[in-house]
Design a protein around this motif. Structure first.
Motif, short mmCIF file in Angstrom:
data_model
loop_
_atom_site.label_atom_id
_atom_site.label_comp_id
_atom_site.label_asym_id
_atom_site.label_seq_id
_atom_site.Cartn_x
_atom_site.Cartn_y
_atom_site.Cartn_z
N GLU A 189 25.25 46.58 21.52
CA GLU A 189 25.44 45.60 22.58
C GLU A 189 24.18 45.50 23.45
OE1 GLU A 189 28.41 44.88 26.38
OE2 GLU A 189 29.06 46.17 24.76
N LEU A 190 23.61 46.64 23.80
CA LEU A 190 22.39 46.63 24.60
C LEU A 190 21.23 45.99 23.85
CD1 LEU A 190 22.44 50.16 26.28
CD2 LEU A 190 22.94 47.95 27.35
N LEU A 191 21.12 46.29 22.56
CA LEU A 191 20.01 45.73 21.76
C LEU A 191 20.11 44.21 21.66
CD1 LEU A 191 19.63 48.36 18.93
CD2 LEU A 191 17.93 47.76 20.67
N LYS A 192 21.32 43.71 21.57
CA LYS A 192 21.51 42.27 21.47
C LYS A 192 21.42 41.57 22.82
CE LYS A 192 24.22 42.35 17.27
NZ LYS A 192 25.50 42.08 16.65
N GLY A 193 21.46 42.38 23.89
CA GLY A 193 21.38 41.80 25.22
C GLY A 193 22.65 41.12 25.66
N ALA A 194 23.77 41.47 25.00
CA ALA A 194 25.04 40.81 25.34
C ALA A 194 25.63 41.39 26.61
CB ALA A 194 26.04 40.99 24.20
N TYR A 215 35.45 52.32 30.43
CA TYR A 215 36.27 51.16 30.77
C TYR A 215 35.42 50.07 31.38
CZ TYR A 215 40.13 54.32 29.97
OH TYR A 215 41.00 55.20 29.39
N ARG A 216 34.46 49.63 30.63
CA ARG A 216 33.55 48.58 31.09
C ARG A 216 33.80 47.34 30.25
NH1 ARG A 216 29.79 48.03 27.35
NH2 ARG A 216 28.19 47.12 28.64
N LYS A 217 33.46 46.19 30.79
CA LYS A 217 33.63 44.97 30.00
C LYS A 217 32.57 44.93 28.91
CE LYS A 217 30.88 41.92 32.86
NZ LYS A 217 30.81 40.67 33.57
N GLY A 218 32.84 44.17 27.90
CA GLY A 218 31.92 44.06 26.78
C GLY A 218 32.58 44.49 25.49
N ARG A 219 31.78 44.61 24.47
CA ARG A 219 32.30 44.92 23.13
C ARG A 219 32.91 46.32 23.05
NH1 ARG A 219 27.28 42.10 21.56
NH2 ARG A 219 27.95 40.01 20.99
N THR A 220 32.50 47.21 23.92
CA THR A 220 33.03 48.58 23.88
C THR A 220 34.47 48.65 24.38
OG1 THR A 220 32.11 49.02 26.07
CG2 THR A 220 30.78 49.67 24.15
N LEU A 221 34.92 47.66 25.12
CA LEU A 221 36.26 47.71 25.68
C LEU A 221 37.32 47.77 24.59
CD1 LEU A 221 37.97 47.85 28.19
CD2 LEU A 221 37.95 45.34 28.28
N ARG A 268 17.74 46.43 29.13
CA ARG A 268 18.90 46.87 28.35
C ARG A 268 18.48 47.30 26.94
NH1 ARG A 268 21.58 42.05 30.48
NH2 ARG A 268 22.84 42.73 32.24
N ARG A 269 17.61 46.51 26.32
CA ARG A 269 17.15 46.87 24.97
C ARG A 269 16.38 48.19 25.00
NH1 ARG A 269 16.87 41.25 24.73
NH2 ARG A 269 14.73 41.16 25.45
#
Length: 148
Positions: free
Chosen positions: A143-148, A82-88, A17-18
């Motif tokens: 989000e990808l960089l943090k691995g969340a 429309y994906r879960k995570g901080r972008t929602l 992801r990172r």
């Protein structure tokens, strides 16, 4: 699979992801503008009568299909907003703002306001969608960089 192997697999996924955030698709401004144009056309479609409203539904939907296909061909992936995570939360805010703009278009049509007003609302939707697309990408990369 033992706990050490499981943790190694999770660590490998987090690193992938990172790496995607670091070297993955960096969408050019035209890609964000194309998304914003789709949103603005959908908004404007609420303010005009037939046959324009139908055309302002069909062409943006075809453009979405083209953008998805182009992203997959060019970058190897398409990430759904429309994906879960901080972008929602960014996607939800965009949806609320676009629905508000559509409401403005419906109001303008109902009260016979001029084309300039309707184009102004669609122009506002374009600017908002462009800004939100750029913001969404930044949130996704973080989000990808943090691995969340």
């Amino acid at each position: 699979m033992n706990p050490i192997e499981a943790q190694a697999a999770l660590d490998s996924m987090a690193e992938a992801r990172r790496e995607l955030a670091r070297s993955g698709p960096k969408y050019p401004l035209w890609r964000h503008a194309a998304f914003a144009a789709v949103m603005a056309a959908l908004v404007l479609g609420q303010g005009v009568g037939q046959p324009w409203s139908l055309l302002l539904l069909v062409f943006p939907m075809a453009a979405v299909a083209w953008l998805v296909t182009d992203d997959r061909k060019r970058y190897g992936i398409f990430v759904n907003g429309y994906r879960k995570g901080r972008t929602l939360s960014v996607t939800t805010l965009l949806l609320v703002l676009m629905l508000g703009a559509m409401g403005g278009e419906i109001y303008a049509r109902s009260y016979g306001l001029g084309l300039l007003v309707k184009l102004g609302i669609a122009g506002f939707a374009f600017v908002v969608a462009l800004a939100m697309s750029l913001w969404w990408t930044r949130v996704y990369d973080r989000e990808l960089l943090k691995g969340a």
